[in-house]
Write a protein that holds these residues in place. Sequence first.
Motif, PDB file in Angstrom:
ATOM      1  N   GLU A   7       0.827  -1.201   0.000  1.00  0.00           N
ATOM      2  CA  GLU A   7       0.000   0.000   0.000  1.00  0.00           C
ATOM      3  C   GLU A   7       0.867   1.259   0.000  1.00  0.00           C
ATOM      4  N   ILE A   8       1.981   1.221   0.747  1.00  0.00           N
ATOM      5  CA  ILE A   8       2.877   2.383   0.802  1.00  0.00           C
ATOM      6  C   ILE A   8       3.419   2.713  -0.591  1.00  0.00           C
ATOM      7  N   LEU A   9       3.774   1.676  -1.358  1.00  0.00           N
ATOM      8  CA  LEU A   9       4.297   1.901  -2.706  1.00  0.00           C
ATOM      9  C   LEU A   9       3.194   2.017  -3.749  1.00  0.00           C
ATOM     10  N   GLY A  10       1.964   1.700  -3.342  1.00  0.00           N
ATOM     11  CA  GLY A  10       0.854   1.822  -4.273  1.00  0.00           C
ATOM     12  C   GLY A  10       0.837   0.758  -5.351  1.00  0.00           C
ATOM     13  N   VAL A  11       1.238  -0.469  -5.005  1.00  0.00           N
ATOM     14  CA  VAL A  11       1.256  -1.571  -5.971  1.00  0.00           C
ATOM     15  C   VAL A  11       0.457  -2.742  -5.398  1.00  0.00           C
ATOM     16  N   ALA A  12       0.079  -3.627  -6.281  1.00  0.00           N
ATOM     17  CA  ALA A  12      -0.642  -4.821  -5.858  1.00  0.00           C
ATOM     18  C   ALA A  12       0.334  -5.851  -5.302  1.00  0.00           C
ATOM     19  N   LYS A  13      -0.184  -6.801  -4.539  1.00  0.00           N
ATOM     20  CA  LYS A  13       0.687  -7.846  -3.993  1.00  0.00           C
ATOM     21  C   LYS A  13       1.282  -8.731  -5.078  1.00  0.00           C
ATOM     22  N   SER A  14       0.656  -8.713  -6.235  1.00  0.00           N
ATOM     23  CA  SER A  14       1.176  -9.505  -7.358  1.00  0.00           C
ATOM     24  C   SER A  14       2.130  -8.694  -8.231  1.00  0.00           C
ATOM     25  N   ALA A  15       2.478  -7.512  -7.827  1.00  0.00           N
ATOM     26  CA  ALA A  15       3.310  -6.619  -8.642  1.00  0.00           C
ATOM     27  C   ALA A  15       4.650  -7.254  -8.961  1.00  0.00           C
ATOM     28  N   THR A  16       5.106  -7.034 -10.187  1.00  0.00           N
ATOM     29  CA  THR A  16       6.407  -7.555 -10.599  1.00  0.00           C
ATOM     30  C   THR A  16       7.516  -6.669 -10.036  1.00  0.00           C
ATOM     31  N   ARG A  17       8.732  -7.144 -10.178  1.00  0.00           N
ATOM     32  CA  ARG A  17       9.898  -6.384  -9.705  1.00  0.00           C
ATOM     33  C   ARG A  17       9.997  -5.041 -10.424  1.00  0.00           C
ATOM     34  N   ASP A  18       9.724  -5.029 -11.742  1.00  0.00           N
ATOM     35  CA  ASP A  18       9.777  -3.780 -12.515  1.00  0.00           C
ATOM     36  C   ASP A  18       8.703  -2.801 -12.056  1.00  0.00           C
ATOM     37  N   GLU A  19       7.513  -3.317 -11.727  1.00  0.00           N
ATOM     38  CA  GLU A  19       6.438  -2.438 -11.251  1.00  0.00           C
ATOM     39  C   GLU A  19       6.789  -1.811  -9.900  1.00  0.00           C
ATOM     40  N   ILE A  20       7.407  -2.611  -9.051  1.00  0.00           N
ATOM     41  CA  ILE A  20       7.840  -2.077  -7.751  1.00  0.00           C
ATOM     42  C   ILE A  20       8.914  -1.009  -7.956  1.00  0.00           C
ATOM     43  N   LYS A  21       9.812  -1.284  -8.873  1.00  0.00           N
ATOM     44  CA  LYS A  21      10.890  -0.331  -9.146  1.00  0.00           C
ATOM     45  C   LYS A  21      10.328   0.989  -9.669  1.00  0.00           C
ATOM     46  N   LYS A  22       9.384   0.927 -10.595  1.00  0.00           N
ATOM     47  CA  LYS A  22       8.789   2.144 -11.152  1.00  0.00           C
ATOM     48  C   LYS A  22       8.037   2.929 -10.083  1.00  0.00           C
ATOM     49  N   ALA A  23       7.329   2.197  -9.220  1.00  0.00           N
ATOM     50  CA  ALA A  23       6.575   2.860  -8.159  1.00  0.00           C
ATOM     51  C   ALA A  23       7.520   3.558  -7.177  1.00  0.00           C
ATOM     52  N   TYR A  24       8.599   2.862  -6.840  1.00  0.00           N
ATOM     53  CA  TYR A  24       9.570   3.470  -5.919  1.00  0.00           C
ATOM     54  C   TYR A  24      10.209   4.708  -6.542  1.00  0.00           C
ATOM     55  N   LYS A  25      10.559   4.619  -7.800  1.00  0.00           N
ATOM     56  CA  LYS A  25      11.215   5.743  -8.465  1.00  0.00           C
ATOM     57  C   LYS A  25      10.300   6.964  -8.473  1.00  0.00           C
ATOM     58  N   ARG A  26       9.032   6.740  -8.773  1.00  0.00           N
ATOM     59  CA  ARG A  26       8.076   7.847  -8.831  1.00  0.00           C
ATOM     60  C   ARG A  26       7.905   8.484  -7.451  1.00  0.00           C
ATOM     61  N   LEU A  27       7.745   7.658  -6.431  1.00  0.00           N
ATOM     62  CA  LEU A  27       7.491   8.183  -5.084  1.00  0.00           C
ATOM     63  C   LEU A  27       8.744   8.797  -4.455  1.00  0.00           C
ATOM     64  N   ALA A  28       9.895   8.197  -4.718  1.00  0.00           N
ATOM     65  CA  ALA A  28      11.138   8.729  -4.147  1.00  0.00           C
ATOM     66  C   ALA A  28      11.427  10.119  -4.666  1.00  0.00           C
ATOM     67  N   LYS A  29      11.183  10.334  -5.940  1.00  0.00           N
ATOM     68  CA  LYS A  29      11.381  11.666  -6.505  1.00  0.00           C
ATOM     69  C   LYS A  29      10.364  12.665  -5.948  1.00  0.00           C
ATOM     70  N   LYS A  30       9.174  12.174  -5.674  1.00  0.00           N
ATOM     71  CA  LYS A  30       8.114  13.060  -5.196  1.00  0.00           C
ATOM     72  C   LYS A  30       8.354  13.504  -3.757  1.00  0.00           C
ATOM     73  N   TYR A  31       8.865  12.594  -2.916  1.00  0.00           N
ATOM     74  CA  TYR A  31       8.960  12.897  -1.494  1.00  0.00           C
ATOM     75  C   TYR A  31      10.393  13.101  -0.991  1.00  0.00           C
TER      76      TYR A  31
END
Length: 375
Positions: A7-31
Amino acid sequence: MAKDYYEILGVAKSATRDEIKKAYKRLAKKYHPDLNKEHGATEKFKEINEAASVLADDNKRAQYDSHGTTAEGFGTDTGGFDFSNFASFGTDFDEIFERFFGGRGFNFGTFGTERRRVHRGEDAQYELEISLEDAASGVKKEISVPRYETCPSCNGTGAQSRSDIVVCDNCNGSGMQQRTQRTGFAVFTMATTCSKCHGVGKYVKSPCRECRGQGRIKRTRTLEIKIPAGVDNGSRLRIQGGGEIGDKNASPGDLYVNIYVKPHRLFERRGSDIFLEAKIPFTTAVLGGKIDVPTLDGAASLNIPAGTQSNTIFRMRGKGLVDMETGETGSENVRVTIDIPQKLNKRQMDLLKQLKEEDKESHGFFSKMKDLFEE
């Protein structure tokens, strides 16, 4: 409270490694605190990094999925990372992502580098005293500065030869040592700097004899520096790269030359103006004339009008110092005092008495000056 990293990264539990990476990149730049100054961004950025440190690692993610929504109880491997220090990590996100997702492991203790940082050289200070004349005209000076420089024998490597620099066999070149401890369901992994290579990943088998493995030696270097016209006490000149050399050929620090202008025996300086006191003969004050006065670039003639009073100030434009901010040249201000003769011959006394009698009748100049002569 239990944390849901998905939920913190805004991804589903089935999210792939690339999806997690993209979510982290977006949020890290934002915050990231260097980019977001809003209240709460700091805590949010901590949560994002904590979530990514778990979900980016297959083993940790599997443990997290098996044991619930929080990492508490099984020991998240964060390498001893203190999230309170994240503000100094910078915003090199590509490097950060590589650490999380590049498969090389992530050492939170160094955040962004596996190896020990190479430190820039220290800045050096030098105190230089100059004359007022030098300050007025500008001058070149040679100074001798003791400092650390790159060792000429090893070119800064610290080794007798290139072959003496080998990969550390204690950490296999990573610069870090890891220790894992299992307690029940909890697995604690701690990463520390390698005790043999001190985080460099390599070590020197045979140190250089001249610098004893330090890569630098103490030497005195002669520098010619240009002091601009108009400098004053407290002026500071920066010589880029003139300081100490860093360790292992790291960039040198800077040299700061602190300027002190010696007091002058004749002139008093006030900003870009100078002040001088000059005595003039009584006759010159009364009758007028010209006198020679010293300036910063030689003697100059000053016109004294008839009837000049003591403590009159004459301004000589352009005879001061250059103002370093405006580029304008100040003035020399000459305060004249009348030099009263202490001994007079009979003829001089008779002439003055005659002048005094005439002055009584006319109430002229002499009556204003008599107090200077009478006891």
